[in-house]
Design an enzyme around this catalytic site. Structure first.
Site, short mmCIF file in Angstrom:
data_model
loop_
_atom_site.label_atom_id
_atom_site.label_comp_id
_atom_site.label_asym_id
_atom_site.label_seq_id
_atom_site.Cartn_x
_atom_site.Cartn_y
_atom_site.Cartn_z
N TYR A 46 21.42 -31.20 51.35
CA TYR A 46 22.09 -30.84 50.09
C TYR A 46 20.95 -30.76 49.09
O TYR A 46 21.20 -31.32 47.91
CB TYR A 46 23.18 -31.91 49.74
CG TYR A 46 24.13 -32.34 50.64
CD1 TYR A 46 24.47 -31.08 51.57
CD2 TYR A 46 24.75 -33.61 51.24
CE1 TYR A 46 25.63 -31.45 52.69
CE2 TYR A 46 25.53 -33.68 51.97
CZ TYR A 46 25.89 -32.66 52.62
OH TYR A 46 26.78 -33.14 53.77
N HIS A 47 19.89 -29.90 49.34
CA HIS A 47 18.69 -29.72 48.27
C HIS A 47 18.66 -28.22 48.19
O HIS A 47 17.48 -27.72 48.32
CB HIS A 47 17.64 -30.43 49.00
CG HIS A 47 17.58 -31.87 48.96
ND1 HIS A 47 16.75 -32.73 49.80
CD2 HIS A 47 18.64 -32.74 48.55
CE1 HIS A 47 16.98 -33.93 49.68
NE2 HIS A 47 18.04 -34.11 48.77
N PRO A 48 19.64 -27.39 47.90
CA PRO A 48 19.34 -26.02 47.70
C PRO A 48 18.71 -25.47 46.39
O PRO A 48 18.81 -26.61 45.38
CB PRO A 48 20.93 -25.50 47.46
CG PRO A 48 21.74 -26.76 47.04
CD PRO A 48 20.98 -27.79 47.51
#
Length: 547
Positions: free
Chosen positions: A462-464
């Protein structure tokens, strides 16, 4: 419905930016679609798996079928709440490696090298780990460490040393490389989100206010941004006397730019949107971190499994509600590591989170019985994806395709991560605890077996980031310049993780807040903070060894 500045999004960067503008005496309207962040599911650190899976707090984005993962559709949580994703994330605090930011500058983001950004990290931090020239101790963002009472946290670090890797006391200081304690944005037992650190003080100061509504497009007049159209039952225009700043996330910022006519011209034309600025980089360059959970059964009942039942969780919740004490006050990620994948890699490119429980990150499927796990993944995947419009309807979610694992190097890196983690768990420090391997399972050793496991089980961390890349104004792939100004449009900036030229090492909350802090100084026309002229520790054996 008018202010000096209109900021879209109250997340990590948006809250920091709005706060600093308000402190400077400017009036700011922050447009936020989500609601309040009050409530134990957000404020209690140990409850972190809940808000990112609740429609009340999460936009609920999902990827398109990922072609290199067998068509799997992955969740892409983004915060739809005050504080944005800082209110639903894992609260892990990682600045990134200094070389990450040197790369930004080399890629065209002039003024964003490590020496330039380090003073902003220091300004934002209130670090509770003791005095260090590399850390800040007077900022609004409290950074702490968990108590590390569980013996498995120490076994993980000791095992890293036994395998020949470095130890580090502070991976956010001079030396990222090594095994050591993990840091978290938790203060006095509460999640210390951007809303708690920045937005609430800003609202109390009187110059900043929050407007609830869905931002649908930037209002442009003669090539200049003059406001934002907000849907509040009916469309209304919130006008900006000076500038509009988009801090809406790596997913929603490019969506808003494209809805406003700023983006790849042919793509906009497909949806009947008039092109204001043909910027092919909008929505391109999408990056993320993927990770695997390598899980082991525990020979001793020392894991958090004994607390993974309704009576125990009720007790933990009550302790937290009444006194802000107990297991509820930590995200449980209390040991970490940053290591290099091989000789010739200058600085770490693999990250570990260690957890004394075998469970999915979303909390939905715990392994029955005592177990523990390491989350592991490469930091600098060469794969790139896109965010695109499905239609010109602002209410429709965008099409998100990360194109995960599209490069052979990704597969090489993940095979190495699995084998390396097995090596760490086989060290003497784990001999009292490590039983059978739960996942992937002891049988899988060949490349094709490991690839099959990766294809089926790899998950987003969850590191876009990266979909409105910062660069030189003559770079056709850049979307914003080095001051966050959208190229080709006046009066419009971007301040969030979408401007990252390349993903940084570790979790993205800290560098996103730093972006808000630094862009605020650019908006205000201030001289940047004095440079931090200190070089990070680089392993002297990096050319010949991975440890």
């Amino acid at each position: 419905m008018e202010a000096d500045y209109v900021v879209v999004g109250s997340g990590s960067a948006g809250s920091a930016l709005a706060c600093r503008l308000g402190e400077a005496g400017r009036s700011v309207i922050v447009v936020e679609y989500g609601g309040t962040d009050w409530g134990p599911f957000i404020q209690m650190p140990a409850a972190l798996s809940y808000p990112m899976n609740m429609a009340r707090y999460d936009w609920g984005f999902r990827t398109e079928p990922e072609p290199h993962l067998g068509g799997r559709v992955l969740a892409t949580p983004r915060g739809k709440v005050l504080g944005g994703s800082s209110s639903i994330n894992g609260m892990v605090y990682v600045r990134g490696h200094p070389r990450d930011f040197d790369h930004w500058a080399e890629a065209g983001a002039e003024g964003w090298a490590w020496a330039d950004v380090a003073p902003y990290f220091n300004r934002m931090e209130n670090w509770h780990g003791g005095h260090s020239d590399w850390r800040g101790d007077a900022g609004p963002l409290h950074v702490t460490r968990g108590p590390r009472r569980n013996p498995l946290y120490h076994s993980f670090v000791e095992a890293g040393a036994q395998a020949g890797f470095e130890l580090t006391f502070d991976y956010n200081g001079a030396k990222q490389e090594g095994f050591g304690p993990m840091e978290q944005t938790v203060w006095k037992g509460r999640r210390w989100s951007a809303a708690n650190a920045y937005l609430r003080p800003a609202l109390a100061g009187g110059n900043v206010r929050v407007l609830s509504g869905l931002a649908t497009r930037v209002v442009l007049e003669e090539g200049r941004a003059v406001g934002v159209e907000v849907l509040r039952g009916a469309p209304e225009t919130v006008r900006a006397r000076r500038e509009v700043v988009l801090s809406a996330s790596t997913i929603n910022t490019p969506k808003l730019l494209m809805l406003s006519g700023i983006g790849p011209g042919a793509h906009l034309a497909e949806h009947g949107i008039a092109v204001v600025a043909d910027r092919p980089g909008v929505g391109a360059n999408l990056q993320d971190h993927l990770e695997l959970y390598i899980q082991m059964r525990s020979l001793k009942p020392v894991t958090l499994y004994s607390q993974y039942n309704y009576p125990a969780m009720a007790r933990i919740g009550l302790q937290w509600l009444l006194a802000k004490v107990g297991l509820g006050t930590s995200n449980q990620f209390e040991s970490a590591a940053f290591v290099r994948s091989g000789p010739g890699v200058e600085y770490p490119d693999i990250q570990y989170h260690f957890l004394p429980l075998a469970v999915r990150y979303d909390g939905r499927s715990a392994v029955r019985g005592h177990g523990f796990q390491a989350h592991v993944g490469p930091m600098r995947s060469p794969s790139r994806g896109t965010v695109r419009l499905r239609s010109a309807d602002p209410a429709e979610p965008p099409a998100i395709l990360f194109n995960y694992m599209s490069c052979e190097q990704d597969w090489i890196d993940f095979r190495h991560c699995i084998r390396l983690t097995r090596e760490i768990f086989s060290q003497p420090a784990f001999s009292p605890y490590a039983g059978d391997e739960i996942q992937p399972g002891g049988g899988g050793v060949a490349d094709d077996e490991l690839d099959g496991f990766v294809r089926e089980h790899v998950e987003s961390a969850y590191h876009p980031c990266g979909t409105a890349r910062m660069g030189r104004r003559d770079d056709p792939g850049a979307v914003v310049d080095a001051e966050g100004r959208v190229i080709g449009v006046d009066g419009l900036r971007v301040a969030d993780s979408s401007i990252f030229p390349r993903i940084t090492n570790g979790n993205l909350n800290a560098p996103s807040i730093m972006v808000g802090e630094k862009i605020a100084d650019h908006v205000l026309g201030r001289t940047p903070l004095p440079r931090f002229e200190r070089e990070p520790w680089i392993n002297p054996r990096w050319r010949t060894s991975d440890r």
